[in-house]
Design an enzyme around this catalytic site. Structure first.
Site, mmCIF file in Angstrom:
data_model
loop_
_atom_site.group_PDB
_atom_site.id
_atom_site.type_symbol
_atom_site.label_atom_id
_atom_site.label_comp_id
_atom_site.label_asym_id
_atom_site.label_seq_id
_atom_site.Cartn_x
_atom_site.Cartn_y
_atom_site.Cartn_z
ATOM 1 C CG ASP A 6 -1.820 1.189 1.329
ATOM 2 O OD1 ASP A 6 -1.821 2.015 0.391
ATOM 3 O OD2 ASP A 6 -2.547 1.303 2.333
ATOM 4 C CD GLU A 70 -6.374 5.136 -1.609
ATOM 5 O OE1 GLU A 70 -6.017 5.228 -0.419
ATOM 6 O OE2 GLU A 70 -6.067 5.962 -2.489
ATOM 7 C CB THR A 99 -1.516 11.628 4.798
ATOM 8 O OG1 THR A 99 -0.432 10.705 4.581
ATOM 9 C CG2 THR A 99 -0.982 13.046 4.736
ATOM 10 C CG MET A 123 -3.754 18.756 11.794
ATOM 11 S SD MET A 123 -5.546 18.905 12.049
ATOM 12 C CE MET A 123 -5.600 20.345 13.120
ATOM 13 C CD GLN A 125 4.532 13.026 9.799
ATOM 14 O OE1 GLN A 125 3.926 12.695 8.787
ATOM 15 N NE2 GLN A 125 5.800 12.745 9.974
ATOM 16 C CB SER A 225 0.225 4.849 8.971
ATOM 17 O OG SER A 225 -0.256 5.989 8.275
#
Length: 267
Positions: A6, A70, A99, A123, A125, A225
């Site tokens: 992925d 996906e 993300t 956001m 990060q 993630s």
């Protein structure tokens, strides 16, 4: 060896399956050339790809690959993980917090995308860097785990000081809304980062609950993630989901749902 990948906007999630055993690893998307080089050195009998950068990988490898949408891959992989981990759910909303965040409804047969928001790991990060100057995700999330949001976020109980509020007092009335009431406070990087993770978790949860009520299910599964090395985000999401009257589920290795799903969708 069979490989499912992925290739997302920030991370590339890789699942290798051999002798009915899975191994999991991740690589930063900015290092996609290294992933391509690694693939070209392996003996792979089946390679299945999904995610926004799947095409980049497919164009640069010397073995054939299948590419899958996906959303379908994530739903397929999540269904496998739920079953393996003993969760028997007739239907559910699943929030894929990468993300950004994508929201889906699974009716027991198939998934449909029912929404999405720009709030997620990006956001954490990006805003986290602006507040702390930290670029490393692990360092950022490590620092946030012991932060205190009490002087930063305005809770309902802060407003209804001497009376019983009409809604639960632990609900957030305004993220970052308590700051101007505590200008003499020490706003440490840890506290600020905890508040960032708090707003991300609460926004994601609020959206997930909204669509769960629309589709008349109380089950919400959280994957992605952004939960890696981030127990605080998981706690915010789980606690807020329960507070709002729904049932949260967290799946181990849920961030690899897309990679697993692509592998099992492949012929």
């Amino acid at each position: 060896m069979k490989v499912g990948i992925d290739a997302g906007g920030t991370l590339i999630k890789i699942v290798q399956e051999q002798d009915n055993q899975r191994t999991f690893k991740t690589e930063l998307t900015k290092n996609i050339d290294q992933v391509v080089e690694w693939l070209n050195q392996q003996q792979i009998e089946k390679l299945c790809l999904t995610g926004g950068n799947a095409g980049v990988i497919a164009e640069n490898i010397n073995i054939p690959a299948q590419i899958f949408v996906e959303f379908d891959a994530a739903s397929q992989g999540l269904g496998i993980l739920l079953k393996e981990q003993g969760h028997d759910l007739a239907d559910y909303i699943f929030a894929n917090v990468g993300t950004g965040t994508s929201l889906h409804y699974f009716d027991g047969q198939s998934q449909r995308r029912v929404g999405g928001i720009g709030t997620g790991g990006g956001m954490i990060q990006g805003l986290g860097y602006l507040l702390s100057q930290i670029t490393d995700y692990k360092q950022l999330t490590d620092m946030a785990q012991h932060g205190d949001r009490n002087t930063i976020d305005l809770k309902v109980r802060h407003i209804y000081k001497d009376t019983e509020p009409p809604i639960p007092g632990d609900l957030t009335a305004a993220n970052f809304g308590h700051v101007l009431h505590h200008l003499d406070a020490d706003f440490t990087p840890s506290n600020k980062l905890a508040a960032v993770i708090g707003v991300v978790g609460e926004v994601v949860t609020t959206m997930a609950i909204t669509v769960a009520r629309e589709f008349k299910t109380e089950n919400i599964v959280y994957i992605g993630s952004s939960f890696h090395n981030n127990a605080l985000l998981r706690k915010v999401v789980e606690d807020y989901t329960v507070l709002r009257g729904c049932k949260p589920y967290y799946v181990e290795n849920g961030a690899f749902s897309g990679a697993i799903g692509a592998l099992y969708l492949g012929k």
